[in-house]
Design a protein around this motif. Structure first.
Motif, short mmCIF file in Angstrom:
data_model
loop_
_atom_site.label_atom_id
_atom_site.label_comp_id
_atom_site.label_asym_id
_atom_site.label_seq_id
_atom_site.Cartn_x
_atom_site.Cartn_y
_atom_site.Cartn_z
N ASN A 39 4.71 -10.84 -8.59
CA ASN A 39 4.86 -11.03 -7.01
C ASN A 39 3.92 -10.54 -6.41
OD1 ASN A 39 6.19 -10.06 -4.45
ND2 ASN A 39 7.51 -11.37 -5.28
N PRO A 40 3.20 -11.10 -5.34
CA PRO A 40 2.03 -10.51 -4.78
C PRO A 40 2.25 -9.14 -4.03
CG PRO A 40 2.54 -12.71 -3.94
CD PRO A 40 3.44 -12.45 -5.00
N ILE A 41 3.59 -8.95 -3.48
CA ILE A 41 4.07 -7.95 -2.67
C ILE A 41 3.97 -6.52 -3.89
CG2 ILE A 41 6.05 -6.62 -1.51
CD1 ILE A 41 6.87 -9.36 -0.48
N VAL A 42 4.54 -6.72 -5.07
CA VAL A 42 4.61 -5.83 -6.03
C VAL A 42 3.11 -5.48 -6.41
CG1 VAL A 42 5.28 -5.47 -8.41
CG2 VAL A 42 6.95 -6.52 -6.70
N LYS A 43 2.25 -6.59 -6.74
CA LYS A 43 0.90 -6.17 -7.11
C LYS A 43 0.12 -5.40 -5.91
CE LYS A 43 0.27 -10.09 -9.93
NZ LYS A 43 -0.85 -11.05 -10.53
N LYS A 44 0.42 -5.63 -4.62
CA LYS A 44 -0.16 -4.66 -3.64
C LYS A 44 0.40 -3.42 -3.58
CE LYS A 44 -0.66 -5.10 1.31
NZ LYS A 44 -0.20 -5.85 2.85
N TRP A 45 1.64 -3.21 -3.89
CA TRP A 45 2.20 -2.03 -3.86
C TRP A 45 1.60 -0.96 -5.25
CZ3 TRP A 45 5.00 1.40 -1.11
CH2 TRP A 45 5.67 2.13 -1.80
#
Length: 105
Positions: A71-77
């Motif tokens: 998930n892109p949100i998780v990778k950003k986090w």
């Protein structure tokens, strides 16, 4: 059916306050994603002696934050947290799933 999951991670030395600060301002989109994934409870505890984090989740059967690696949100986090935690080459936290050996209901 709800399941309980636990895992541990590790902070870099001296990063407790920064870790608290970042989690107290958790991104709304990440919080929503976790809830939509089936996580109804998520607690993280800190052990001062070892700089270890102990995480507990109550999840819908088969769900886990550990399954959101694409998930892109998780990778950003992960990228955001990488400077204060022990991480892998993709910035995912080095974590170890813990086996439940006792539960009192």
């Amino acid at each position: 059916m709800k399941e309980r999951l636990a895992f541990k991670m590790k902070l870099k030395e001296g990063q407790k306050e920064e870790y608290y600060k970042r989690h107290n301002a958790i991104w709304p989109e990440l919080k929503l994603l976790l809830k939509q994934t089936g996580i109804s409870e998520y607690s993280i505890f800190f052990d001062e002696e070892s700089n270890s984090l102990f995480a507990f989740q109550k999840v819908e059967s088969g769900a886990s934050s550990q399954d959101l690696s694409e998930n892109p949100i998780v990778k950003k986090w992960w990228d955001y947290m990488a400077d204060i935690m022990e991480v892998r080459s993709d910035n995912s936290p080095i974590s170890k799933v813990l086996e439940e050996v006792f539960y009192l209901e």
